[in-house]
Design a protein around this motif. Structure first.
Motif, PDB file in Angstrom:
ATOM      1  N   TYR A 326      16.090 -50.759 -48.352  1.00 43.79           N
ATOM      2  CA  TYR A 326      16.395 -52.144 -47.969  1.00 43.79           C
ATOM      3  C   TYR A 326      16.840 -52.953 -49.195  1.00 43.79           C
ATOM      4  O   TYR A 326      17.812 -53.715 -49.142  1.00 43.79           O
ATOM      5  CB  TYR A 326      15.156 -52.815 -47.383  1.00 43.79           C
ATOM      6  CG  TYR A 326      14.884 -52.539 -45.922  1.00 43.79           C
ATOM      7  CD1 TYR A 326      15.790 -52.895 -44.921  1.00 43.79           C
ATOM      8  CD2 TYR A 326      13.677 -51.967 -45.516  1.00 43.79           C
ATOM      9  CE1 TYR A 326      15.517 -52.665 -43.583  1.00 43.79           C
ATOM     10  CE2 TYR A 326      13.394 -51.730 -44.175  1.00 43.79           C
ATOM     11  CZ  TYR A 326      14.321 -52.085 -43.217  1.00 43.79           C
ATOM     12  OH  TYR A 326      14.045 -51.863 -41.893  1.00 43.79           O
ATOM     13  N   ARG A 327      16.133 -52.821 -50.284  1.00 48.27           N
ATOM     14  CA  ARG A 327      16.452 -53.595 -51.488  1.00 48.27           C
ATOM     15  C   ARG A 327      17.825 -53.216 -52.028  1.00 48.27           C
ATOM     16  O   ARG A 327      18.594 -54.081 -52.489  1.00 48.27           O
ATOM     17  CB  ARG A 327      15.376 -53.374 -52.554  1.00 48.27           C
ATOM     18  CG  ARG A 327      14.009 -53.881 -52.138  1.00 48.27           C
ATOM     19  CD  ARG A 327      12.942 -53.598 -53.173  1.00 48.27           C
ATOM     20  NE  ARG A 327      13.004 -54.541 -54.275  1.00 48.27           N
ATOM     21  CZ  ARG A 327      12.076 -54.625 -55.223  1.00 48.27           C
ATOM     22  NH1 ARG A 327      11.020 -53.833 -55.191  1.00 48.27           N
ATOM     23  NH2 ARG A 327      12.181 -55.507 -56.197  1.00 48.27           N
ATOM     24  N   ASN A 328      18.130 -51.926 -51.982  1.00 48.11           N
ATOM     25  CA  ASN A 328      19.448 -51.481 -52.428  1.00 48.11           C
ATOM     26  C   ASN A 328      20.550 -52.079 -51.551  1.00 48.11           C
ATOM     27  O   ASN A 328      21.599 -52.511 -52.042  1.00 48.11           O
ATOM     28  CB  ASN A 328      19.508 -49.953 -52.406  1.00 48.11           C
ATOM     29  CG  ASN A 328      20.834 -49.423 -52.900  1.00 48.11           C
ATOM     30  OD1 ASN A 328      21.350 -49.847 -53.930  1.00 48.11           O
ATOM     31  ND2 ASN A 328      21.410 -48.480 -52.159  1.00 48.11           N
ATOM     32  N   ARG A 329      20.305 -52.129 -50.225  1.00 45.25           N
ATOM     33  CA  ARG A 329      21.294 -52.734 -49.312  1.00 45.25           C
ATOM     34  C   ARG A 329      21.512 -54.207 -49.657  1.00 45.25           C
ATOM     35  O   ARG A 329      22.643 -54.698 -49.661  1.00 45.25           O
ATOM     36  CB  ARG A 329      20.821 -52.602 -47.861  1.00 45.25           C
ATOM     37  CG  ARG A 329      20.957 -51.208 -47.300  1.00 45.25           C
ATOM     38  CD  ARG A 329      20.451 -51.111 -45.871  1.00 45.25           C
ATOM     39  NE  ARG A 329      21.259 -51.892 -44.935  1.00 45.25           N
ATOM     40  CZ  ARG A 329      22.428 -51.507 -44.449  1.00 45.25           C
ATOM     41  NH1 ARG A 329      22.959 -50.353 -44.825  1.00 45.25           N
ATOM     42  NH2 ARG A 329      23.096 -52.264 -43.579  1.00 45.25           N
ATOM     43  N   SER A 330      20.421 -54.893 -49.974  1.00 42.72           N
ATOM     44  CA  SER A 330      20.540 -56.300 -50.364  1.00 42.72           C
ATOM     45  C   SER A 330      21.417 -56.449 -51.603  1.00 42.72           C
ATOM     46  O   SER A 330      22.290 -57.321 -51.674  1.00 42.72           O
ATOM     47  CB  SER A 330      19.152 -56.890 -50.613  1.00 42.72           C
ATOM     48  OG  SER A 330      19.253 -58.224 -51.062  1.00 42.72           O
ATOM     49  N   GLU A 340      24.644 -63.911 -47.210  1.00 38.23           N
ATOM     50  CA  GLU A 340      23.863 -64.021 -45.975  1.00 38.23           C
ATOM     51  C   GLU A 340      23.221 -62.682 -45.608  1.00 38.23           C
ATOM     52  O   GLU A 340      22.029 -62.601 -45.312  1.00 38.23           O
ATOM     53  CB  GLU A 340      24.755 -64.504 -44.831  1.00 38.23           C
ATOM     54  CG  GLU A 340      23.986 -64.987 -43.611  1.00 38.23           C
ATOM     55  CD  GLU A 340      22.991 -66.100 -43.928  1.00 38.23           C
ATOM     56  OE1 GLU A 340      21.885 -66.061 -43.355  1.00 38.23           O
ATOM     57  OE2 GLU A 340      23.304 -66.991 -44.742  1.00 38.23           O
ATOM     58  N   ASN A 341      24.010 -61.615 -45.640  1.00 39.96           N
ATOM     59  CA  ASN A 341      23.459 -60.293 -45.328  1.00 39.96           C
ATOM     60  C   ASN A 341      22.543 -59.780 -46.435  1.00 39.96           C
ATOM     61  O   ASN A 341      21.621 -59.005 -46.166  1.00 39.96           O
ATOM     62  CB  ASN A 341      24.581 -59.286 -45.052  1.00 39.96           C
ATOM     63  CG  ASN A 341      25.040 -59.349 -43.607  1.00 39.96           C
ATOM     64  OD1 ASN A 341      24.221 -59.403 -42.687  1.00 39.96           O
ATOM     65  ND2 ASN A 341      26.354 -59.356 -43.387  1.00 39.96           N
ATOM     66  N   LEU A 373      14.301 -63.370 -53.263  1.00 39.00           N
ATOM     67  CA  LEU A 373      14.830 -64.062 -52.080  1.00 39.00           C
ATOM     68  C   LEU A 373      15.065 -65.544 -52.372  1.00 39.00           C
ATOM     69  O   LEU A 373      16.062 -66.132 -51.940  1.00 39.00           O
ATOM     70  CB  LEU A 373      13.863 -63.900 -50.899  1.00 39.00           C
ATOM     71  CG  LEU A 373      14.325 -64.457 -49.557  1.00 39.00           C
ATOM     72  CD1 LEU A 373      15.614 -63.783 -49.101  1.00 39.00           C
ATOM     73  CD2 LEU A 373      13.238 -64.283 -48.503  1.00 39.00           C
ATOM     74  N   GLU A 374      14.175 -66.130 -53.159  1.00 39.62           N
ATOM     75  CA  GLU A 374      14.336 -67.539 -53.549  1.00 39.62           C
ATOM     76  C   GLU A 374      15.629 -67.732 -54.333  1.00 39.62           C
ATOM     77  O   GLU A 374      16.329 -68.732 -54.160  1.00 39.62           O
ATOM     78  CB  GLU A 374      13.143 -67.994 -54.388  1.00 39.62           C
ATOM     79  CG  GLU A 374      11.849 -68.149 -53.592  1.00 39.62           C
ATOM     80  CD  GLU A 374      10.673 -68.478 -54.490  1.00 39.62           C
ATOM     81  OE1 GLU A 374      10.911 -68.773 -55.687  1.00 39.62           O
ATOM     82  OE2 GLU A 374       9.538 -68.422 -54.009  1.00 39.62           O
ATOM     83  N   THR A 375      15.957 -66.782 -55.186  1.00 38.01           N
ATOM     84  CA  THR A 375      17.180 -66.913 -56.010  1.00 38.01           C
ATOM     85  C   THR A 375      18.431 -66.770 -55.147  1.00 38.01           C
ATOM     86  O   THR A 375      19.494 -67.308 -55.477  1.00 38.01           O
ATOM     87  CB  THR A 375      17.230 -65.872 -57.150  1.00 38.01           C
ATOM     88  OG1 THR A 375      17.364 -64.571 -56.579  1.00 38.01           O
ATOM     89  CG2 THR A 375      15.980 -65.937 -57.994  1.00 38.01           C
ATOM     90  N   LEU A 376      18.302 -66.014 -54.027  1.00 37.95           N
ATOM     91  CA  LEU A 376      19.441 -65.880 -53.127  1.00 37.95           C
ATOM     92  C   LEU A 376      19.642 -67.123 -52.262  1.00 37.95           C
ATOM     93  O   LEU A 376      20.690 -67.293 -51.680  1.00 37.95           O
ATOM     94  CB  LEU A 376      19.251 -64.645 -52.217  1.00 37.95           C
ATOM     95  CG  LEU A 376      19.404 -63.277 -52.903  1.00 37.95           C
ATOM     96  CD1 LEU A 376      19.000 -62.169 -51.957  1.00 37.95           C
ATOM     97  CD2 LEU A 376      20.851 -63.070 -53.351  1.00 37.95           C
TER      98      LEU A 376
END
Length: 376
Positions: A326-330, A340-341, A373-376
């Motif tokens: 999941y993290r790699n996909r992000s 967004e994705n 996530l906050e930085t995104l």
């Protein structure tokens, strides 16, 4: 070990002496086992006293056939009660290590070594365990000191590999302004190189690979880019040779992760593509080949192919390892400029991580994802 060790006929002598268990730590059904016997290094080998349900011997890392025979013999003696004071001390230290009490376990291994009779057969294992536990406890300075003291005592044995390389990793972690750092790195690099080149020590291919990686990282930490690059080229050549000698697809795939790491460091990720594509064909249910392909494609800037590979990996993975996918996909979405994705993938990762059994959760991993996530 499945590919090269457990298949060895010399292990047949142990038939009937042990109940053999393999625990899949990714499977939530094994949470109760992990609660009692926490695992933080893969593989970890345990000899468990069935009457007391207590760890009689713990060894972090893989083992060659001779190493495994020695571990089994030692474990049997410890369960049967044939002990010296040094044996009692190492058994206590193993229990503390199993409980994650790294500083206390390190002290226990020190006591075992201090109490050891001359030619004590467990000196190597105690020495390896001591530097490992000091590294886990983040006692970098003592890790270096003990490695420098213990290496001459285990030089020329299997244990020299872990004592020298773990000590070297600790040395590079010393603060850059620490006056001991350069000297300690130089001495432990020499020890690690000696062990790697000592043909009398029948180290496994992946053990040797680990030594190459540690040596390259050490050069990188000392800002010697040319030296690091040269070692990585030697490392990649070694791995290609080992993979070519493999007699089965399983043996060849042992080197997939090592080769990917080396190629990424050399900035030649494209070399990993045919290797990993072959492994995905050979092992269609395994999430590892597509997960690694995703990393290679990401490094090449081929983000759509990276996402497709990670999607295949996600469908096959389970347990905590799924979080990394999941993290790699992000990260891939972020590199594509699709914020967004990228956020959605990270949110999925957090939800998934928080839903895992407590024994499989990592508060640090969850906190780091929330911070990102906050930085995104």
């Amino acid at each position: 070990m499945k590919a090269y060790v457990f298949t060895d006929k010399s292990l047949e002598r142990y038939a009937g002496q042990f109940v053999w268990l393999a625990i899949d730590t990714e499977n939530g059904k094994n949470a109760a086992f992990l609660r009692k016997y926490p695992i933080s290094v893969w593989p970890t080998l345990l000899v468990v006293d069935s009457k007391k349900e207590a760890v009689a011997l713990k060894y972090a890392g893989g083992a060659t056939v001779p190493q495994l025979r020695k571990l089994l013999d030692d474990g049997r003696r410890l369960v049967e009660g044939t002990r010296t004071p040094a044996d009692d001390a190492i058994a206590r230290a193993d229990r503390l290590a199993n409980e994650g009490k790294h500083a206390e376990a390190a002290k226990g291994y020190e006591e075992a070594i201090a109490a050891a009779p001359k030619s004590w057969s467990r000196l190597g294992r105690a020495s390896e365990s001591l530097v490992f536990e000091l590294e886990f406890a983040r006692d970098t300075s003592r890790c270096v000191e003990e490695a420098l003291v213990l290496y001459p005592r285990v030089k020329g044995t299997y244990s020299a590999a872990n004592v020298s390389s773990v000590g070297l990793s600790c040395a590079t972690d010393l603060k850059e302004d620490d006056p001991r750092r350069a000297g300690a790195v130089a001495m432990l690099e020499k020890a690690t190189r000696e062990t790697l080149e000592d043909k009398s020590i029948p180290l496994s291919g992946d053990d040797k690979s680990g030594l190459y990686e540690t040596l390259a990282d050490a050069r990188q930490s000392m800002k010697d880019e040319a030296g690091a690059h040269a070692i990585r080229e030697q490392w990649a050549t070694f791995l290609e040779g080992e993979a070519a000698k493999a007699k089965t697809p399983e043996q060849r795939a042992v080197y997939d992760s090592h080769r990917l790491t080396a190629y990424l460091a050399l900035k030649t990720p494209e070399k990993a593509i045919p290797v990993l594509e072959q492994s995905e064909r050979d092992f269609p249910k395994d999430y590892n080949p597509p997960s690694r392909l995703s990393l290679a494609y990401k490094a090449m800037g081929k983000y759509d192919q990276a996402l497709a590979a990670s999607e295949r990996a996600l469908a096959r993975a389970y347990g905590p390892r799924k979080i990394g996918i999941y993290r790699n996909r992000s990260d891939i979405f972020a590199l594509k400029g699709d914020k967004e994705n990228a956020k959605k993938a990270l949110e999925e990762a957090i939800r998934y991580a928080e839903a895992l059994p407590k024994e499989q959760q990592s508060a640090n991993v969850i906190a780091s994802m929330k911070k990102k996530l906050e930085t995104l």
